[in-house]
Structure formats: C-alpha cells, structure tokens
Design a protein around this motif. Sequence first.
Motif, short mmCIF file in Angstrom:
data_model
loop_
_atom_site.label_atom_id
_atom_site.label_comp_id
_atom_site.label_asym_id
_atom_site.label_seq_id
_atom_site.Cartn_x
_atom_site.Cartn_y
_atom_site.Cartn_z
N PRO A 53 0.83 -1.21 0.00
CA PRO A 53 0.00 0.00 0.00
C PRO A 53 0.86 1.26 0.00
CG PRO A 53 -0.67 -1.52 1.73
CD PRO A 53 0.63 -2.03 1.20
N ILE A 54 0.41 2.26 -0.74
CA ILE A 54 1.13 3.53 -0.79
C ILE A 54 0.69 4.37 0.41
CG2 ILE A 54 -0.57 4.73 -2.29
CD1 ILE A 54 1.87 5.93 -3.78
N GLN A 55 1.64 5.04 1.03
CA GLN A 55 1.32 5.84 2.23
C GLN A 55 1.26 7.33 1.89
OE1 GLN A 55 0.43 4.12 4.68
NE2 GLN A 55 1.40 2.12 4.36
N THR A 56 1.77 7.70 0.70
CA THR A 56 1.82 9.13 0.36
C THR A 56 0.47 9.57 -0.19
OG1 THR A 56 4.01 8.53 -0.43
CG2 THR A 56 3.32 10.81 -0.79
N PRO A 57 -0.20 10.53 0.49
CA PRO A 57 -1.52 10.94 0.01
C PRO A 57 -1.45 11.61 -1.36
CG PRO A 57 -0.92 12.04 2.09
CD PRO A 57 0.26 11.26 1.65
N GLY A 58 -2.53 11.48 -2.11
CA GLY A 58 -2.61 12.15 -3.41
C GLY A 58 -2.12 11.31 -4.58
N PHE A 59 -1.56 10.15 -4.30
CA PHE A 59 -1.04 9.31 -5.39
C PHE A 59 -1.78 7.97 -5.45
CE2 PHE A 59 2.42 12.17 -4.37
CZ PHE A 59 2.76 12.63 -5.63
N GLN A 60 -1.98 7.48 -6.68
CA GLN A 60 -2.63 6.17 -6.87
C GLN A 60 -1.60 5.04 -6.82
OE1 GLN A 60 -5.62 4.75 -7.12
NE2 GLN A 60 -6.58 6.71 -6.67
N GLY A 61 -0.38 5.34 -7.28
CA GLY A 61 0.63 4.27 -7.34
C GLY A 61 2.03 4.83 -7.47
N ALA A 62 3.00 3.93 -7.33
CA ALA A 62 4.40 4.35 -7.49
C ALA A 62 5.25 3.14 -7.85
CB ALA A 62 4.91 4.99 -6.20
N LEU A 63 6.38 3.45 -8.47
CA LEU A 63 7.39 2.41 -8.74
C LEU A 63 8.69 2.86 -8.10
CD1 LEU A 63 8.30 -0.18 -10.31
CD2 LEU A 63 8.94 1.36 -12.17
N ILE A 64 9.20 2.04 -7.19
CA ILE A 64 10.44 2.38 -6.49
C ILE A 64 11.52 1.39 -6.97
CG2 ILE A 64 11.53 2.73 -4.22
CD1 ILE A 64 8.99 4.46 -4.66
N ILE A 65 12.61 1.96 -7.48
CA ILE A 65 13.66 1.10 -8.04
C ILE A 65 14.91 1.17 -7.16
CG2 ILE A 65 15.11 0.71 -10.08
CD1 ILE A 65 12.78 2.02 -11.66
N THR A 66 15.43 0.01 -6.80
CA THR A 66 16.63 -0.03 -5.95
C THR A 66 17.67 -0.97 -6.57
OG1 THR A 66 15.55 -1.76 -4.65
CG2 THR A 66 15.42 0.48 -3.78
N ASP A 67 18.77 -1.08 -5.86
CA ASP A 67 19.86 -1.98 -6.27
C ASP A 67 20.34 -1.75 -7.70
OD1 ASP A 67 20.06 -3.06 -3.83
OD2 ASP A 67 19.59 -5.13 -4.42
N GLY A 68 20.57 -0.49 -8.01
CA GLY A 68 21.10 -0.15 -9.34
C GLY A 68 20.17 -0.51 -10.47
N GLY A 69 18.87 -0.56 -10.19
CA GLY A 69 17.91 -0.81 -11.27
C GLY A 69 17.45 -2.26 -11.37
N SER A 70 18.00 -3.12 -10.51
CA SER A 70 17.66 -4.54 -10.67
C SER A 70 16.40 -4.95 -9.91
CB SER A 70 18.84 -5.42 -10.25
OG SER A 70 19.10 -5.21 -8.88
N ILE A 71 15.98 -4.13 -8.93
CA ILE A 71 14.79 -4.49 -8.14
C ILE A 71 13.75 -3.39 -8.24
CG2 ILE A 71 13.90 -4.93 -5.80
CD1 ILE A 71 16.50 -6.34 -5.19
N GLY A 72 12.52 -3.81 -8.52
CA GLY A 72 11.42 -2.84 -8.59
C GLY A 72 10.38 -3.19 -7.55
N HIS A 73 9.82 -2.15 -6.94
CA HIS A 73 8.78 -2.36 -5.93
C HIS A 73 7.59 -1.48 -6.31
CE1 HIS A 73 7.80 -3.82 -1.81
NE2 HIS A 73 6.90 -2.86 -1.93
N ILE A 74 6.39 -2.08 -6.32
CA ILE A 74 5.20 -1.31 -6.70
C ILE A 74 4.41 -0.92 -5.45
CG2 ILE A 74 2.90 -1.53 -7.80
CD1 ILE A 74 4.23 -3.11 -10.05
N LEU A 75 3.98 0.33 -5.43
CA LEU A 75 3.07 0.79 -4.37
C LEU A 75 1.73 1.10 -5.00
CD1 LEU A 75 5.44 3.31 -2.51
CD2 LEU A 75 5.09 0.89 -2.02
N LYS A 76 0.64 0.76 -4.31
CA LYS A 76 -0.70 1.04 -4.87
C LYS A 76 -1.61 1.56 -3.77
CE LYS A 76 -2.53 -3.58 -3.95
NZ LYS A 76 -3.22 -4.75 -4.41
N ASN A 77 -2.60 2.34 -4.18
CA ASN A 77 -3.58 2.86 -3.23
C ASN A 77 -4.55 1.74 -2.88
OD1 ASN A 77 -5.65 4.08 -1.87
ND2 ASN A 77 -5.79 5.86 -3.22
#
Length: 298
Positions: A53-77
């Motif tokens: 779940p996304i915690q930032t108000p005002g957004f429906q979703g997000a993509l967070i990329i870590t480890d130099g681009g090899s890992i993606g994490h999706i956040l959703k409302n």
Amino acid sequence: MLIDRMELADITKPGPMAAAVLKQVREQNNGVLPIPIPIEEIAYGADISGISPIQTPGFQGALIITDGGSIGHILKNANSPITRQRYTVGHELGHWLLPLHSVKTKELYCTSVQMTRDFSKNLSPAERIEVEANMFAAEILLPDREFKNDLRPFGEPSLQALLALSEKFEVSKLATAKRYTTLNDHPCAVVTSKDCLVQHIFRGRDFPSLGLKVGYPLPPRSHSFTLKRTLKKCSEIVLARWENWLKDQPHATAELYEQVLHQADGYIMTLLYLNMDNCPDEDEEFIERSSIWNPTLR
Ligand SMILES: [Zn+2]
C-alpha cells in the motif's frame, strides 16, 4: 509464473510489450490466458519484489527502483476499488518494463490524473511515459484477442455488454469503455459526464465526430439529459436524433441509438452507436449513381 525479461529487451512500445508478456503467460498456461489477467502474479514474475500500500496521500501508485535498477517495488492505493488497484499495478508494471521510463528517476509517483492521461499532440517526455504506461495497462488487462472473442456474442453494442466485460476482466467501466469502443465491430462511442458536463469521450474508429467536447454540457434534448435518474440500471436503447450528438449528418438511412446508465454522485455513462445496416455500401452507391448516367452498367 516467470516472465523472461531478456526476451522483452528490444521492445520499446507499450502495445508490443503487453503482447510479448501475454505471449509468455499463454505459453505457461497451455496456450490459454487466465481471465481476469493475474496482473500481480505477472508483476512478481517480471522481477517486481513486492506490491504494497502507498502511504503518500494524493497518489494512486508508485514504482520504487533499488539496487542499481535490478529491483522494482510497486506501491498502490489500497483504498481504491479492486479494479482501480489492478489498473495501477498494470500501469506501474508498464513503467518497470518499458525502456526509458525509469532512467532519470528511481522513484516514479503517479496520480489519478496521470493514470487517465490520453494520447494527444505535444506531450512532454514526462507526460508521454504516463500515456505509454496507460496504454500498457489497458492492453495487458484487456487483451485484444480474448476481449474481442467475449465481445462478439453480445451482437449490437449495449451497456449491459460493457458492464459484463468490465466485471469479467476486473477492469473499471471507464477503461473497459475505451477498449470496448476501439475493438467493437460496430461503430460506437461512449460519453461519460458528471453533473451533466462531459468528462470523457471514447470514439471507435468508424464512429463519426461528435459535436461536443470534454467540458461541454450534455445535449439538453438527449435521452441522457432528459431521462429520469434510475441508479445503476441501464436504460432502454432508444433511437436518437443525430443533431443531438453528431457534428454532421450521417448517411440518411443510418440510425443513431443511445443508451444511458446513471451512476452514483451525478455520473452518467452514455453509449451511442450507429446502425448502418440500411445504408447501401459505397460500391452499390457508386453503381446506383453511375447507372443513372449509364444504363448499360447494370
Ligand atoms: Zn505513472
């Protein structure tokens, strides 16, 4: 489910990207696509490490990329309807898979407005990637072949068909309406409005130009405007006057039909379709016209 991202490496466009992912899904399911599309399972198969779940108000979703681009994490409302959450995951997966979407930033936050952004001229690069992610989401959640196969048995367009498809594919009515008008064999359009002001217009390829735009009031003499509100029940399909909706008169024998669905909070969905059955096709019309001048042609 395992999505081989190496196989997707040369694909740059959202439509072919969705088709290539679905091809892999089909291959792992004896040639059959599971409907509704298991979008989260596909995302995990494509190296998304988590969907939370996304915690930032005002957004429906997000993509967070870590480890130099090899890992993606999706956040959703997680407070949105399930259909909306599925679309969000599809949209963020589009950002994850399409090249150039996450080159400049490692955190992409997306609003509702961005998730309904449509193609138009003069898009900025930031707007363009949102449009591409939307196209990817629509094409992966409502695959051409399966959607058309399920659409055809309904015959002529109707809101009942649109609602049944929205339910079967677990996609919002709005996203389904867009695909429904695009993939329908009959020329049709969907107009959505709130408090009688037009919000969206989805027009199939063969449907003529409408005489109204987003922000315009609904035509005051239309069935959509005058019909008494009956919540969540599709109206009858009625013959409509072309002057109410269209910019120009269609063929003299073409019939325009209108159907209305009143939703909560002043939202209305209107389906329009053109029945051309009584219209001579262009070849016949040519012979008809030519034969007046050349009686030997027939
Ligand atoms: Zn986005």
